[in-house]
Design an enzyme around this catalytic site. Structure first.
Site, PDB file in Angstrom:
ATOM      1  N   ASN A 142      33.730  29.162  39.637  1.00 19.69           N
ATOM      2  CA  ASN A 142      33.485  27.829  39.115  1.00 19.69           C
ATOM      3  C   ASN A 142      34.148  27.684  37.747  1.00 19.69           C
ATOM      4  OD1 ASN A 142      31.688  28.946  37.114  1.00 19.69           O
ATOM      5  ND2 ASN A 142      30.056  28.972  38.654  1.00 19.69           N
ATOM      6  N   CYS A 143      33.853  26.591  37.042  1.00 22.70           N
ATOM      7  CA  CYS A 143      34.521  26.317  35.767  1.00 22.70           C
ATOM      8  C   CYS A 143      34.232  27.380  34.721  1.00 22.70           C
ATOM      9  CB  CYS A 143      34.113  24.938  35.248  1.00 22.70           C
ATOM     10  SG  CYS A 143      32.333  24.758  34.930  1.00 22.70           S
ATOM     11  N   GLU A 144      33.061  28.011  34.805  1.00 22.12           N
ATOM     12  CA  GLU A 144      32.719  29.050  33.834  1.00 22.12           C
ATOM     13  C   GLU A 144      33.515  30.324  34.088  1.00 22.12           C
ATOM     14  OE1 GLU A 144      28.763  31.111  31.797  1.00 22.12           O
ATOM     15  OE2 GLU A 144      28.549  29.863  33.591  1.00 22.12           O
ATOM     16  N   VAL A 147      37.043  29.655  32.484  1.00 22.52           N
ATOM     17  CA  VAL A 147      37.183  29.725  31.024  1.00 22.52           C
ATOM     18  C   VAL A 147      36.872  31.117  30.495  1.00 22.52           C
ATOM     19  CG1 VAL A 147      36.704  27.267  30.712  1.00 22.52           C
ATOM     20  CG2 VAL A 147      34.811  28.905  30.589  1.00 22.52           C
TER      21      VAL A 147
END
Length: 213
Positions: A142-144, A147
């Site tokens: 996911n987005c975490e 990053v």
């Protein structure tokens, strides 16, 4: 065409706030930005010049190749349907479109992650290198994850870890073991049949949950 127009109406949204709400001087190239969206926290990497790279689910590219329409701010409806269908991309948006009207936390993960952050230019370079369509997974990518890999070199998600921990507490508990055994016994009484296989299965499942608790 009708389907696209219907989807455009359903997913349409104006900007909640203007870019002027956000002081761009606060952000440096390679910063990790964090905002609340729907039921979870959303993350992105600041690239400079009012640009944020972030991995975001979005169903709209499935129905249209219109780049102008896709480039518009991803609304919560588009995002949630994208999560369900596992359609996502790493894209670049303005700070305002990324934040979706929310307050922004800067490099909050530096206090949580034991790994020191990489150089800002390296972080941004990694973020830019991964731009494009991806297969989304709420638990595994996911987005975490995106990053954390860019800034710390580790594709991990604390949100996912916390979610799995809570699920484990709910399903792998002594109460769950008791309820499983009780349901198995009730089922055997209801069907009026207590075969060795059914009894062994009930005991084995209950024992496994008990040991995992």
């Amino acid at each position: 065409m009708f389907l696209y127009q219907l989807l455009s109406f359903f997913f349409s949204a104006s900007k909640k706030e203007e870019d002027s709400k956000y002081d761009l001087s606060l952000y440096k190239r390679g910063d990790l930005l964090e905002v609340p969206r729907t039921m979870f926290t959303h993350f992105g990497i600041y690239l400079g010049d009012n640009r944020v790279a972030h991995l975001i689910p979005d169903i709209l590219p499935v129905f249209t190749k219109n780049k102008a329409a896709i480039a518009k701010m991803v609304t919560n409806n588009r995002l949630l349907v994208g999560v369900i269908t596992k359609v996502a991309s790493v894209r670049v948006d303005s700070v305002a479109d990324f934040a979706y009207g929310s307050e922004i936390l800067i490099n909050h993960m530096d206090r949580v992650c034991s790994q020191p952050p990489l150089d800002g230019d390296e972080v941004a370079r990694r973020a830019e290198k991964l731009l494009g369509s991806v297969t989304y997974s709420l638990l595994w990518y996911n987005c975490e994850h995106y990053v954390m890999y860019c800034r710390y070199g580790m594709a991990i998600s604390y949100q996912t870890y916390q979610f799995c921990t809570n699920v484990r507490k709910i399903f792998f508990s002594r109460m769950s073991a008791y309820l499983t055994a009780l349901c198995g016994a009730c089922m055997m009484l209801y069907v009026g049949c207590m075969t060795p296989f059914m009894l062994l299965s009930t005991l084995l499942i209950s024992f496994t949950i008990w040991m995992a608790a």
